[in-house]
Design a protein around this motif. Structure first.
Motif: not given
Length: 187
Positions: A59-62, A118-123, A153-159, A161-166
């Motif tokens: 997860t990053g800014s873009g 981690a938000r995805a694996v690029i293949h 990312a650890a400080k944000r937590g799963d929820d 990170l989901v909100a950040y990505r949205a």
């Protein structure tokens, strides 16, 4: 000097594993869209086979890479040596991605250390492997990895990170869809 290979050789795979940084390049099909080049690191790259590689997308800014993969699948990965032996290596091909919970995630994700963002694996299905001399790349020494992204990312937590990505990763800078509810393609 430059050379084209039929596949990623064992020697190249070993060299790739030793590189602390790599770059990914993508572009949309629209000629007015922005070309994207993004540096990556943090033990997030793996050679899967002589014609197949994967990297852990954090997860990053873009989300340009995901948006461009969705648009056309084209991806180039570049490694360059900053130590005494100069070398540039490019891997070209067609990319797909898998997100947590998608088919293929359980096969690809365990290849990498855990990263909280981690938000995805690029293949990447590699169809061209090419080297260049790298004589103009400066020789530098590695100080060490950065830990700030994992800490964030650890400080944000799963929820969080989901909100950040949205909020931040839904579309590319050109308005192409990136992270949304649509299912991702599988490798």
């Amino acid at each position: 000097m430059g050379r084209t290979y039929d596949a990623i050789t064992d020697e190249l795979a070993t060299w790739i594993a030793d590189q602390p940084v790599f770059f990914v390049a993508t572009a949309p099909l629209d000629a007015d869209g922005h070309v994207n080049v993004s540096p990556k690191g943090g033990d997030t790259f793996r050679v899967v086979s002589p014609h197949e590689v994967a990297y852990l997308d954090l997860t990053g800014s873009g989300a340009e890479t995901i948006a461009h993969i969705r648009d056309n699948g084209r991806l180039t990965v570049m490694f360059c040596s900053f130590d005494a032996k100069p070398l540039i290596l490019r891997l070209y091909g067609q990319a797909t991605y898998v997100r947590p919970g998608d088919p293929g995630w359980d096969d690809l994700a365990p290849r990498f250390p855990d990263h909280p963002g981690a938000r995805a694996v690029i293949h990447l299905a590699v169809d061209r492997v090419a080297s260049a001399c790298g004589y103009a790349v400066p020789q530098m020494e590695l100080v060490g990895p950065r830990t700030r992204l994992d800490e964030w990312a650890a400080k944000r937590g799963d929820d969080g990170l989901v909100a950040y990505r949205a909020e931040k990763n839904r579309t590319s800078i050109d308005g192409l869809p990136a992270f949304d509810a649509a299912p991702s393609p599988t490798p």
